[in-house]
Design a protein around this motif. Structure first.
Motif, PDB file in Angstrom:
ATOM      1  N   SER A  77       0.822  -1.218  -0.014  1.00  0.00           N
ATOM      2  CA  SER A  77       0.148  -0.252  -0.083  1.00  0.00           C
ATOM      3  C   SER A  77       0.825   1.206  -0.124  1.00  0.00           C
ATOM      4  CB  SER A  77      -0.979   0.029   1.225  1.00  0.00           C
ATOM      5  OG  SER A  77      -0.297  -0.182   2.386  1.00  0.00           O
ATOM      6  N   LEU A  78       1.989   1.071   0.596  1.00  0.00           N
ATOM      7  CA  LEU A  78       2.987   2.356   0.497  1.00  0.00           C
ATOM      8  C   LEU A  78       3.250   2.742  -0.818  1.00  0.00           C
ATOM      9  CD1 LEU A  78       4.453   4.544   2.231  1.00  0.00           C
ATOM     10  CD2 LEU A  78       6.364   2.973   2.152  1.00  0.00           C
ATOM     11  N   ILE A  79       3.681   1.761  -1.550  1.00  0.00           N
ATOM     12  CA  ILE A  79       4.140   1.924  -3.058  1.00  0.00           C
ATOM     13  C   ILE A  79       3.228   2.600  -3.731  1.00  0.00           C
ATOM     14  CG2 ILE A  79       4.790   0.647  -4.909  1.00  0.00           C
ATOM     15  CD1 ILE A  79       6.840  -0.895  -3.095  1.00  0.00           C
ATOM     16  N   LEU A  80       1.638   1.938  -3.440  1.00  0.00           N
ATOM     17  CA  LEU A  80       0.459   2.382  -4.307  1.00  0.00           C
ATOM     18  C   LEU A  80       0.419   3.790  -3.889  1.00  0.00           C
ATOM     19  CD1 LEU A  80      -2.000  -0.634  -4.279  1.00  0.00           C
ATOM     20  CD2 LEU A  80      -0.887   0.421  -6.140  1.00  0.00           C
ATOM     21  N   PHE A  81       0.398   4.240  -2.598  1.00  0.00           N
ATOM     22  CA  PHE A  81       0.027   5.547  -2.168  1.00  0.00           C
ATOM     23  C   PHE A  81       1.282   6.316  -2.721  1.00  0.00           C
ATOM     24  CE2 PHE A  81       0.812   9.179   0.727  1.00  0.00           C
ATOM     25  CZ  PHE A  81      -0.575   9.501   0.784  1.00  0.00           C
ATOM     26  N   VAL A  82       2.517   6.194  -3.072  1.00  0.00           N
ATOM     27  CA  VAL A  82       3.571   7.149  -3.494  1.00  0.00           C
ATOM     28  C   VAL A  82       3.098   7.310  -4.963  1.00  0.00           C
ATOM     29  CG1 VAL A  82       5.851   7.454  -4.153  1.00  0.00           C
ATOM     30  CG2 VAL A  82       5.028   6.467  -1.747  1.00  0.00           C
ATOM     31  N   GLY A  83       2.800   6.165  -5.454  1.00  0.00           N
ATOM     32  CA  GLY A  83       2.585   5.990  -7.113  1.00  0.00           C
ATOM     33  C   GLY A  83       1.301   6.905  -7.387  1.00  0.00           C
ATOM     34  N   LYS A  84       0.329   6.879  -6.654  1.00  0.00           N
ATOM     35  CA  LYS A  84      -0.885   7.717  -6.758  1.00  0.00           C
ATOM     36  C   LYS A  84      -0.575   9.250  -6.550  1.00  0.00           C
ATOM     37  CE  LYS A  84      -4.107   5.432  -4.463  1.00  0.00           C
ATOM     38  NZ  LYS A  84      -5.273   4.806  -3.719  1.00  0.00           N
ATOM     39  N   SER A 126      -3.387  18.720  -1.998  1.00  0.00           N
ATOM     40  CA  SER A 126      -4.529  17.951  -2.698  1.00  0.00           C
ATOM     41  C   SER A 126      -4.109  16.780  -3.386  1.00  0.00           C
ATOM     42  CB  SER A 126      -4.952  19.033  -3.601  1.00  0.00           C
ATOM     43  OG  SER A 126      -4.035  19.361  -4.679  1.00  0.00           O
ATOM     44  N   ALA A 127      -2.833  16.549  -3.696  1.00  0.00           N
ATOM     45  CA  ALA A 127      -2.442  15.376  -4.568  1.00  0.00           C
ATOM     46  C   ALA A 127      -2.204  14.403  -3.117  1.00  0.00           C
ATOM     47  CB  ALA A 127      -0.902  15.635  -5.188  1.00  0.00           C
ATOM     48  N   LEU A 128      -1.795  14.612  -2.077  1.00  0.00           N
ATOM     49  CA  LEU A 128      -1.852  13.675  -0.993  1.00  0.00           C
ATOM     50  C   LEU A 128      -3.314  13.172  -0.893  1.00  0.00           C
ATOM     51  CD1 LEU A 128       0.798  15.105   1.118  1.00  0.00           C
ATOM     52  CD2 LEU A 128       1.192  12.951  -0.110  1.00  0.00           C
ATOM     53  N   VAL A 129      -4.218  14.159  -0.706  1.00  0.00           N
ATOM     54  CA  VAL A 129      -5.509  13.649  -0.415  1.00  0.00           C
ATOM     55  C   VAL A 129      -6.212  13.030  -1.454  1.00  0.00           C
ATOM     56  CG1 VAL A 129      -8.069  14.848  -0.144  1.00  0.00           C
ATOM     57  CG2 VAL A 129      -6.134  15.833   1.015  1.00  0.00           C
ATOM     58  N   LEU A 130      -5.942  13.186  -2.687  1.00  0.00           N
ATOM     59  CA  LEU A 130      -6.352  12.155  -3.823  1.00  0.00           C
ATOM     60  C   LEU A 130      -5.927  10.768  -3.777  1.00  0.00           C
ATOM     61  CD1 LEU A 130      -6.437  14.965  -6.965  1.00  0.00           C
ATOM     62  CD2 LEU A 130      -8.361  13.765  -5.743  1.00  0.00           C
ATOM     63  N   ALA A 131      -4.691  10.804  -3.376  1.00  0.00           N
ATOM     64  CA  ALA A 131      -3.774   9.463  -3.209  1.00  0.00           C
ATOM     65  C   ALA A 131      -4.346   8.631  -2.155  1.00  0.00           C
ATOM     66  CB  ALA A 131      -2.437   9.706  -3.147  1.00  0.00           C
ATOM     67  N   ALA A 132      -4.784   9.433  -1.129  1.00  0.00           N
ATOM     68  CA  ALA A 132      -5.470   8.681  -0.149  1.00  0.00           C
ATOM     69  C   ALA A 132      -6.829   8.082  -0.200  1.00  0.00           C
ATOM     70  CB  ALA A 132      -5.563   9.544   1.182  1.00  0.00           C
ATOM     71  N   MET A 133      -7.500   8.597  -1.216  1.00  0.00           N
ATOM     72  CA  MET A 133      -8.897   8.274  -1.493  1.00  0.00           C
ATOM     73  C   MET A 133      -9.075   6.645  -2.050  1.00  0.00           C
ATOM     74  SD  MET A 133     -10.167  11.593  -3.147  1.00  0.00           S
ATOM     75  CE  MET A 133     -11.974  11.930  -2.561  1.00  0.00           C
TER      76      MET A 133
END
Length: 140
Positions: free
Chosen positions: A81-88, A133-140
């Protein structure tokens, strides 16, 4: 005769060294101001967004089952999930920056925020809001 041919065929740098001229530091000492960096970044994010559109279109045409099938394949890989979060986040950052900086440019077109202090302060605000906002979008 050989001295004349040596002088005629020497490069610009060789001539400056022969004449013992000092070497200009050129860009090595130049610090890009924030507005220049944000302008370069805005153009770069526009290119990135164009490539997103191109790859999504080609993916729909070339991948059997389209983009939803490619997303399903990524889900089956069980990426941490950490790699997915960074990628998103990296996928979302060009979108958020380009949109927010575009709004900033529209405000400039209306004659707002054109003083140098305002240009810098809105640049910092746009950069911070784009990252958040990029962090918020990635957390969705």
């Amino acid at each position: 005769m050989t001295n004349l041919s040596r002088v005629v065929c020497e490069t610009h740098d060789e001539r400056n060294m022969r004449l013992k001229r000092p070497m200009s530091p050129h860009l090595t000492i130049y610090e890009f101001p924030l507005p220049a960096m944000l302008s370069i970044t805005h153009r770069t994010t526009g290119i990135i967004l164009s490539s997103y559109a191109m790859f999504l279109g080609l993916g729909t045409l070339c991948i059997p089952g389209g983009i939803p099938c490619a997303i399903e394949i990524l889900n089956d890989l069980y990426i941490p999930s950490l790699i997915l979060f960074v990628g998103k986040t990296l996928l979302a950052l060009p979108i958020t920056f380009h949109i927010l900086n575009g709004i900033r440019h529209l405000a400039w077109d209306l004659g707002m925020f054109l003083k140098i202090k305002e240009v810098y302060s809105t640049g910092y605000v746009v950069s911070a809001l784009a990252a958040i906002s990029a962090l918020v979008l990635a957390a969705m």
